[in-house]
Design a protein around this motif. Structure first.
Motif, PDB file in Angstrom:
ATOM      1  N   ARG A 235      75.844  66.340  31.262  1.00  0.00           N
ATOM      2  CA  ARG A 235      76.871  66.236  32.471  1.00  0.00           C
ATOM      3  C   ARG A 235      75.525  66.428  33.462  1.00  0.00           C
ATOM      4  O   ARG A 235      76.337  65.781  34.707  1.00  0.00           O
ATOM      5  CB  ARG A 235      77.797  67.826  32.387  1.00  0.00           C
ATOM      6  N   SER A 236      74.770  66.956  33.714  1.00  0.00           N
ATOM      7  CA  SER A 236      74.426  67.060  35.272  1.00  0.00           C
ATOM      8  C   SER A 236      74.277  65.921  35.863  1.00  0.00           C
ATOM      9  O   SER A 236      73.699  64.867  36.362  1.00  0.00           O
ATOM     10  CB  SER A 236      73.183  67.813  35.264  1.00  0.00           C
ATOM     11  N   SER A 335      70.682  79.309  49.482  1.00  0.00           N
ATOM     12  CA  SER A 335      69.203  79.043  49.436  1.00  0.00           C
ATOM     13  C   SER A 335      69.004  79.339  47.946  1.00  0.00           C
ATOM     14  O   SER A 335      69.284  80.484  47.925  1.00  0.00           O
ATOM     15  CB  SER A 335      68.795  79.927  50.621  1.00  0.00           C
ATOM     16  N   PHE A 336      67.905  78.248  48.135  1.00  0.00           N
ATOM     17  CA  PHE A 336      67.220  78.911  46.745  1.00  0.00           C
ATOM     18  C   PHE A 336      65.560  79.953  46.936  1.00  0.00           C
ATOM     19  O   PHE A 336      65.373  79.756  48.438  1.00  0.00           O
ATOM     20  CB  PHE A 336      66.856  77.342  46.298  1.00  0.00           C
ATOM     21  N   GLU A 351      69.404  72.962  39.365  1.00  0.00           N
ATOM     22  CA  GLU A 351      71.169  74.401  39.972  1.00  0.00           C
ATOM     23  C   GLU A 351      71.740  73.658  40.722  1.00  0.00           C
ATOM     24  O   GLU A 351      73.020  74.078  40.604  1.00  0.00           O
ATOM     25  CB  GLU A 351      69.654  74.779  40.329  1.00  0.00           C
ATOM     26  N   SER A 352      71.294  72.481  41.523  1.00  0.00           N
ATOM     27  CA  SER A 352      72.672  72.295  42.256  1.00  0.00           C
ATOM     28  C   SER A 352      73.457  72.184  42.240  1.00  0.00           C
ATOM     29  O   SER A 352      74.544  71.397  41.883  1.00  0.00           O
ATOM     30  CB  SER A 352      71.826  70.785  42.500  1.00  0.00           C
ATOM     31  N   ALA A 353      72.994  71.028  40.506  1.00  0.00           N
ATOM     32  CA  ALA A 353      74.308  70.733  39.881  1.00  0.00           C
ATOM     33  C   ALA A 353      75.500  71.504  39.159  1.00  0.00           C
ATOM     34  O   ALA A 353      76.281  71.646  39.410  1.00  0.00           O
ATOM     35  CB  ALA A 353      73.982  69.441  38.529  1.00  0.00           C
ATOM     36  N   ALA A 354      75.083  72.412  38.869  1.00  0.00           N
ATOM     37  CA  ALA A 354      75.799  73.885  38.695  1.00  0.00           C
ATOM     38  C   ALA A 354      75.955  74.265  39.436  1.00  0.00           C
ATOM     39  O   ALA A 354      77.261  75.037  39.453  1.00  0.00           O
ATOM     40  CB  ALA A 354      74.620  74.938  37.642  1.00  0.00           C
ATOM     41  N   LEU A 355      75.209  74.038  40.675  1.00  0.00           N
ATOM     42  CA  LEU A 355      76.519  75.225  41.951  1.00  0.00           C
ATOM     43  C   LEU A 355      77.315  73.958  42.237  1.00  0.00           C
ATOM     44  O   LEU A 355      78.494  74.435  42.939  1.00  0.00           O
ATOM     45  CB  LEU A 355      75.273  75.139  42.658  1.00  0.00           C
ATOM     46  N   SER A 376      72.080  71.431  50.278  1.00  0.00           N
ATOM     47  CA  SER A 376      72.549  72.651  49.996  1.00  0.00           C
ATOM     48  C   SER A 376      73.675  72.695  50.668  1.00  0.00           C
ATOM     49  O   SER A 376      73.268  73.977  50.393  1.00  0.00           O
ATOM     50  CB  SER A 376      71.485  73.059  49.481  1.00  0.00           C
ATOM     51  N   SER A 377      74.344  72.337  51.317  1.00  0.00           N
ATOM     52  CA  SER A 377      75.603  73.115  52.175  1.00  0.00           C
ATOM     53  C   SER A 377      76.976  72.286  51.704  1.00  0.00           C
ATOM     54  O   SER A 377      77.164  70.404  51.888  1.00  0.00           O
ATOM     55  CB  SER A 377      75.327  72.673  53.721  1.00  0.00           C
TER      56      SER A 377
END
Length: 934
Positions: A235-236, A335-336, A351-355, A376-377
């Protein structure tokens, strides 16, 4: 000229470098001119091609003077290589040489005004490709998916590379080559669809990756690759593919992906089961049938929408709509933890894909649209295509909900952290009705949010001044530390219904009497267990619930213990509701503020152990509700707020087995599913017979889309037997006038003077407000609030349409307009240009639509209560006017200035009149308020 007597049959191959085979062996073709002439004639087999056309194909610029002779020489050499030549060896260009009929399948003839190459169809690979492609389409129509896929695979196998690639290298750019490539891509798309339908997503992945690299902007292949990855459990990676094409289109063309690809992306985000493999689904349907079906209106089917919607039903996409609207923008940055950017980029990517999924889900939940992402915005816009009237509050709830989800099950030092900047303002929006693509929005709110975001500390949500003003008193805010133009959101206020405005409750005596009877009923009996107050926005639902709360707490109930009163927040987005729960939980368990922690824990456990269904439930409730009374440190807490709230719901139901519990819920139409399930259990006839749980809730009619069983089946009844429906009607004009005088006299608003200076202006103001309120108490109260500004308040604008109508009223009426089908909403906006006395023929001329469709639309709007019949014209033609003047002003204000000017010009050309100014009632109020403020 006839084919020669050489053994073997000639085969011509165009799908790749030009080749001619005789008996399987290649035939040498000579230089560029021979190859180009042969290829061009093969693209037009069995028909005459003019010499001038051949010259234009061989020389892209000015041809040399000897071009015709060079073409003749090329034809002569081709005959020598492929066919018999004249014994004398001279070029055969005379008609005498062509007098014989061909006896062989391949022949190159001179035919005025040029040449004709006769080739049997089976000898040409291009013809074979088209034949196999057509056979595949026929098999697919018959439902033979596997056979169709095989035919398309055979057709694609004929390609040895780009068509005529050897000539393309020399600069040949014939349109036939592009057409053949398009046909190949079309067959390739159908082949992939068939393979995906057969469940072969893993086998086609390498080919899909290759074609998307070769055609990075081909959205159909991108969608197929995303679907194949999704079905393969990757999925990601599917989301990364979408992000890549979105960036490519934005950077190179300034475009967003198309509707189908956007819908597929959204479906992957939410895990739509429509994407799962279904043998009964036709190929290609997995990502084209994802648009949600319209929700039918309770009490009958959705009426057919006329005008623009008729074209949509016929398959014609509706024209883009350009409107002036109020939008709220939420700019969210994640922010990570320190070191992630340099250490493990693959983990950050995952993590970005999950976000992306989290933000997409929460945007859907709160009615927003994710319009863009940079790094990341994320930018989420609310109110651009459809308004609900509370977009600023929803935007804040969206940001708080995302922050809450990021905290779930993570150590504070290892979780991503959010900062958000939210602002509200006017915008020009262009969108296509029912299109899944994000609308195009032009507004200064994006710049303001972008300027605020770098100032926002981690884990904080800031709002601009306009957003703050529109969310008062729902939000708990304090001035931001680094900006005087922003506020820091501390949380959503508890569900206390008392707003502090002591306005009288007028013409609600009968409804309040019904609620009192419910409160006085025998607890746990077979009678009603819930009351549902249903009305449109602003008609006094919250005021009635407030009166009911006072009734429950103040009235004397002899020989009965006082009931436990609980307020439930419809949505849980952060820990804010837990403060209200803490007060009520302590009251239920007898916990005092001075009790030491051990005593408080003991009292909580005693109550839970006594009422819980079993030991496991008691342990679970105790662990969760310890969080409410502050006995679990934040760094040890693992349960999110929504789980804690669900535990509170369960405890309320268990407590209702031994005492009376009254639950109050406002805005039930926007509630989370957990709250709706609590009401479900309260009104379920098969529920616990001894349970003494009473629910009193208020909602808008849209609730019945989620719970149709609660809708009234007939006057005064409900489908659910334990539910009492209470519909609130608009107030009468005398009641509105009384309300205005009461508000002026009590001066409950902070900007108001102690009391009116004179009775005369007060009467004028009450009359003007009453004419505009049309029975809506909220509208009346908002106009009085505006009139009671301090003397130093800004002067009123000369354009009453934009500034004299309070923002809350504009948003409420705008949300009502957005409930209409797209075609009807456009009719309302155009009718607003005419004002009163709207005729079908005049409006049809204005809109350039058929008169019959326009008349049907006007009748539908009258049936919906938007328009009202007026006296017929002198010729007997029906006329209509707006039932509520303010609705006309809000609809008119949504038209951009250029559109307004064009509509007024069209109206003047048809009637000789440019249309009336603002509604007379609004102009009158404008005059009264100017005199009041002087």
């Amino acid at each position: 000229m006839r084919a020669g007597a050489d053994p073997g049959e000639l085969r011509f191959r165009l799908l790749g470098p030009l080749e001619v085979l005789r008996g399987g062996a290649p035939v040498p073709l000579g230089g560029f001119h021979q190859r180009a002439v042969l290829a061009y004639l093969l693209l037009r087999p069995n028909r005459v091609t003019a010499t001038s056309e051949l010259i234009a194909a061989l020389w892209r610029g000015p041809a040399p003077a000897s071009a015709r002779k060079m073409v003749q020489n090329a034809v002569w050499r081709l005959r020598g290589r492929l066919l018999d030549t004249d014994p004398a060896g001279a070029p055969q260009t005379s008609d005498a040489a062509d007098a014989r009929e061909p006896a062989a399948p391949v022949a190159l003839w001179s035919r005025p005004p040029g040449y004709q190459l006769n080739v049997p169809p089976h000898a040409l690979d291009l013809h074979r490709f088209h034949t196999l492609a057509a056979e595949g389409r026929d098999r697919m129509r018959e439902g033979a998916v596997a056979t169709a896929s095989l035919r398309w695979r055979e057709a694609l196998a004929l390609w040895r590379g780009p068509m005529l690639s050897d000539l393309v290298e020399t600069g040949v750019r014939w349109p036939d080559l592009e057409a053949a490539q398009t046909a190949r891509l079309d067959v390739l798309e159908k082949y992939f669809d068939a393979e995906l339908a057969l469940g072969r997503h893993d086998s086609v992945l390498p080919e899909l990756r290759a074609i998307t690299r070769a055609e990075p902007r081909a959205e159909p292949f991108t969608g197929q690759l995303m679907l194949a990855l999704h079905r393969g459990g990757r999925r990601s990676e599917a989301l990364d593919v979408y992000a890549a094409i979105r960036a490519e289109l934005a950077e190179e063309l300034g475009l967003e992906p198309g509707r189908r690809l956007h819908e597929l992306h959204r479906a992957i985000l939410v895990g739509d089961p429509a994407l799962d493999l279904d043998p009964a689904r036709p190929p290609g349907a997995a990502h084209t049938a994802l648009a949600p079906a319209p929700t039918p209106v309770r009490g009958g089917p959705e009426p057919a929408a006329p005008a623009a919607d008729a074209a949509e039903r016929a398959g014609v996409p509706p024209a883009p709509v350009r409107e002036c609207r109020e939008v709220t923008a939420a700019l969210i940055n994640i922010s990570f933890p320190a070191g992630d950017d340099d250490g493990d980029l693959e983990r950050v990517d995952a993590e970005s894909a999950a976000l992306e999924a989290v933000i997409g889900e929460e945007a859907d939940r709160f009615g927003g649209t994710v319009t863009s992402r940079i790094g990341s915005s994320w930018l989420v816009v609310l109110g651009a295509a459809r308004a609900r009237g509370d977009e600023p509050l929803r935007a804040v709830q969206l940001a708080l909900a995302i922050r809450q989800r990021l905290r779930r099950g993570r150590h504070p030092e290892r979780r991503p952290r959010i900062r958000a900047a939210i602002d509200t303002g006017e915008a020009v929006v262009q969108h296509r009705p029912h299109d899944a693509l994000p609308p195009a929005v032009t507004s200064a709110v994006f710049d303001r949010a972008h300027a605020l975001l770098p100032l926002v500390p981690l884990d904080e949500v800031w709002v601009g001044e306009t957003t703050r003003e529109q969310t008062r008193p729902a939000l708990d805010c304090r001035p931001a530390r680094l900006s005087s133009a922003a506020w820091t959101v501390r949380g959503v206020r508890g569900s206390d219904l008392d707003t502090g405005e002591k306005a009288p409750l007028l013409e609600r005596t009968e409804s309040l009497r019904t609620l009192a009877a419910l409160l006085d009923g025998v607890p746990g009996a077979d009678g009603p267990h819930a009351a549902l107050v249903v009305a449109g926005a602003g008609l006094g639902k919250t005021a009635l619930l407030t009166a009911c709360e006072r009734l429950a707490t103040e009235r004397d109930m002899p020989r009965r213990p006082r009931p436990l009163l609980a307020h439930l927040t419809p949505r849980t987005v952060d820990d804010s509701p837990l403060f209200t729960v803490a007060t009520e939980l302590c009251a239920a368990c007898g916990i005092e503020i001075e009790d030491p922690p051990g005593t408080a824990r003991h009292k909580l456990w005693t109550v839970i152990e006594r009422v819980a269904a079993d030991a496991d439930e008691a342990t679970r409730l105790f662990a969760l509700l310890l969080i409410v009374i502050g006995h679990v440190p934040d760094h040890e807490r693992t349960a999110p707020a929504d789980e804690v709230m669900t535990a509170w719901h369960t405890l309320l139901e268990r407590l209702a087995t031994e005492r009376r519990v009254i639950v109050l819920i406002d805005d039930l139409h926007s509630a989370d599913d957990a709250v709706l399930r609590l009401v479900d259990r309260a009104v379920d006839p098969a529920g616990h017979p001894g349970r003494r749980l009473t629910v009193i809730a208020a909602a808008r009619p849209e609730l019945f889309r989620r719970r149709p069983a609660w809708a009234p089946a007939a006057a005064g009844t409900a489908t659910a037997p334990r539910l009492v429906p209470l519909a609130l009607a608009p107030l009468s004009d005398p009641a509105v006038a009384e309300l205005v005088h009461a508000l002026l006299a009590t001066s409950t608003f902070p900007d108001g003077p102690a009391e009116p200076e004179a009775a005369g202006p007060a009467r004028e103001l009450a009359a003007a407000v009453t004419a505009l309120a049309c029975g809506n108490p909220l509208i009346a109260a908002e106009f009085v609030r505006m009139a009671l500004r301090r003397p130093g308040a800004p002067a009123l604008s000369r354009d009453p349409r934009t500034t004299l109508i309070p923002g809350r009223v504009r948003r409420m009426l705008g949300a009502e307009l957005d409930e209409l089908p797209a075609g009807l909403a456009q009719v309302v906006r155009d009718a607003a240009v005419i004002g009163d006395g709207v005729r079908a023929d005049t409006l049809a001329a204005l809109r350039r639509h058929p008169t019959e469709e326009t008349a049907e639309a006007l009748g539908e709007l009258a049936a919906r209560g938007i328009l009202a019949p007026r006296a017929p014209a002198a010729d007997g033609t029906a006329r209509f006017g707006f039932r509520r003047p303010l609705l006309r002003e809000v609809a008119y204000a949504r038209l951009p200035r250029g559109v307004r000017a064009a509509r007024h010009a069209a109206l003047a050309a048809h009637t000789g009149q440019a249309g009336p100014p603002a509604a007379l009632e609004l102009l009158r109020l404008h005059s009264v308020m100017e005199r009041w403020r002087r």
